[in-house]
Write a protein that holds these residues in place. Structure first.
Motif, mmCIF file in Angstrom:
data_model
loop_
_atom_site.group_PDB
_atom_site.id
_atom_site.type_symbol
_atom_site.label_atom_id
_atom_site.label_comp_id
_atom_site.label_asym_id
_atom_site.label_seq_id
_atom_site.Cartn_x
_atom_site.Cartn_y
_atom_site.Cartn_z
ATOM 1 N N GLN A 100 47.845 -36.703 26.031
ATOM 2 C CA GLN A 100 47.529 -35.198 25.944
ATOM 3 C C GLN A 100 45.871 -35.120 25.692
ATOM 4 O O GLN A 100 45.256 -34.217 26.326
ATOM 5 N N ALA A 101 45.557 -35.759 24.577
ATOM 6 C CA ALA A 101 44.214 -35.671 23.999
ATOM 7 C C ALA A 101 43.034 -36.708 24.721
ATOM 8 O O ALA A 101 41.986 -36.396 24.423
ATOM 9 N N ALA A 102 43.703 -37.676 25.166
ATOM 10 C CA ALA A 102 42.725 -38.706 25.806
ATOM 11 C C ALA A 102 43.120 -39.258 27.286
ATOM 12 O O ALA A 102 43.071 -40.334 27.458
ATOM 13 N N PRO A 103 43.144 -38.210 28.153
ATOM 14 C CA PRO A 103 43.718 -38.526 29.557
ATOM 15 C C PRO A 103 42.531 -39.403 30.415
ATOM 16 O O PRO A 103 43.185 -40.098 31.223
ATOM 17 N N LYS A 104 41.538 -39.475 29.921
ATOM 18 C CA LYS A 104 40.535 -40.207 30.450
ATOM 19 C C LYS A 104 40.668 -41.764 30.123
ATOM 20 O O LYS A 104 40.276 -42.472 31.032
ATOM 21 N N ALA A 105 41.070 -41.969 29.043
ATOM 22 C CA ALA A 105 41.280 -43.315 28.568
ATOM 23 C C ALA A 105 42.340 -44.043 29.233
ATOM 24 O O ALA A 105 43.320 -43.359 29.547
ATOM 25 N N LYS A 106 42.267 -45.335 29.181
ATOM 26 C CA LYS A 106 43.429 -46.154 29.834
ATOM 27 C C LYS A 106 44.437 -46.272 28.679
ATOM 28 O O LYS A 106 44.056 -47.237 27.645
ATOM 29 N N LEU A 107 45.732 -45.849 28.912
ATOM 30 C CA LEU A 107 46.766 -46.082 27.863
ATOM 31 C C LEU A 107 47.485 -47.391 28.197
ATOM 32 O O LEU A 107 47.693 -47.852 29.302
ATOM 33 N N VAL A 108 47.500 -48.136 26.975
ATOM 34 C CA VAL A 108 48.158 -49.428 27.242
ATOM 35 C C VAL A 108 49.415 -49.588 26.069
ATOM 36 O O VAL A 108 49.279 -49.697 25.119
#
Length: 265
Positions: free
Chosen positions: A161-169
């Motif tokens: 929600q707060a960092a949608p541009k980052a790649k979640l691992v």
């Protein structure tokens, strides 16, 4: 005829009332009858919970669960499992309660009951010292960042929600997340602030740094299935622990003293 109907309705009411009262303490009575409290826990969320070299579960969560069992007059048995499996295990009755750094959220609360908070935490950012200035300046919402978070946790939700541009691992455990950070496969870990502080202290030789501000408000609670008597008992227990100062003593034991880290692998 009317008297018969009234009498039948009265009997039905009594039966329903008895059934409600009986079921209200079904889980609590089951715990007392078997003489054992089964607690779901990850065993890898220090300082909330951790596993020692000899396989013992320690930490704030473990102490709290043991105190609850002691006051019930039963033994405690910990069942270790990945964080994402805790709620399903509770819902299916594999465990009696969850005491494992679980945030009380509305989404979870429609599935199970929560008692607490026994600790108010928040999300933190754990990264390498060389990256902390960049993260503080630009924030974590950047497509140049890869962020690890515990799978099925509120940390994962924060990243989404707060960092949608980052790649979640997503990581199954904190140990896996740390390995990803150490090997450079992610730029940072989003996790409970107490864990971030713990990791930076324990792995001081790894040049880790923790963001100074907590990103969220995280009230941690005990999760149980619906049982009025069990919930009431736990609510009163947490109030008593807080009012007596015992909860703070328990928290200080794990947050302000690093001696226990020597027990870890």
């Amino acid at each position: 005829m009317k008297k018969s109907v009234v009498f039948a309705m009265l009997i039905l009411f009594c039966v329903l009332l008895y059934g409600t009262v009986a079921s209200a303490g079904a889980i609590l009575n089951g715990i007392l009858k078997k003489g054992e409290l089964v607690v779901g826990i990850t065993g890898d969320q220090p300082p909330l919970n951790a596993t020692t070299k000899d396989g013992k579960i320690i930490g704030l969560d473990a102490d709290l669960a043991q105190a609850i069992a002691l006051n019930m007059g039963v033994k405690v048995r910990f069942v270790k499992m990945p964080f994402s499996e805790l709620l399903p295990a509770l819902q299916t009755g594999k465990v009696d309660m969850i005491v494992s750094g679980m945030t009380m959220t509305p989404e979870r609360n429609v599935k199970v009951g929560f008692i607490g908070p026994y600790l108010v935490s928040g999300k933190g950012v754990l990264t390498k010292s060389s990256s902390v200035e960049l993260l503080d300046k630009e924030g974590v919402n950047s497509n140049q960042f890869k962020l690890a978070a515990l799978k099925g946790s509120t940390s994962q939700v924060v990243v989404e929600q707060a960092a949608p541009k980052a790649k979640l691992v997503p990581a199954v455990s904190y140990d896996e997340a740390l390995n990803l950070l150490f090997t450079g496969k992610v730029n940072a870990i989003i996790a409970d602030y107490p864990y971030c502080a713990y990791a930076a202290t324990r792995y001081a030789d790894k040049d880790l740094a923790v963001g100074q501000a907590k990103l969220t408000y995280e009230p941690l609670g005990i999760a149980v299935r619906e049982d009025t008597l069990l919930i009431n008992m736990l609510e009163n227990f947490i109030k008593l622990m807080s009012a007596s100062g015992d909860m703070k003593i328990m928290q200080d034991k794990w947050f302000k003293n690093a001696a226990w880290m020597k027990q870890l692998p």
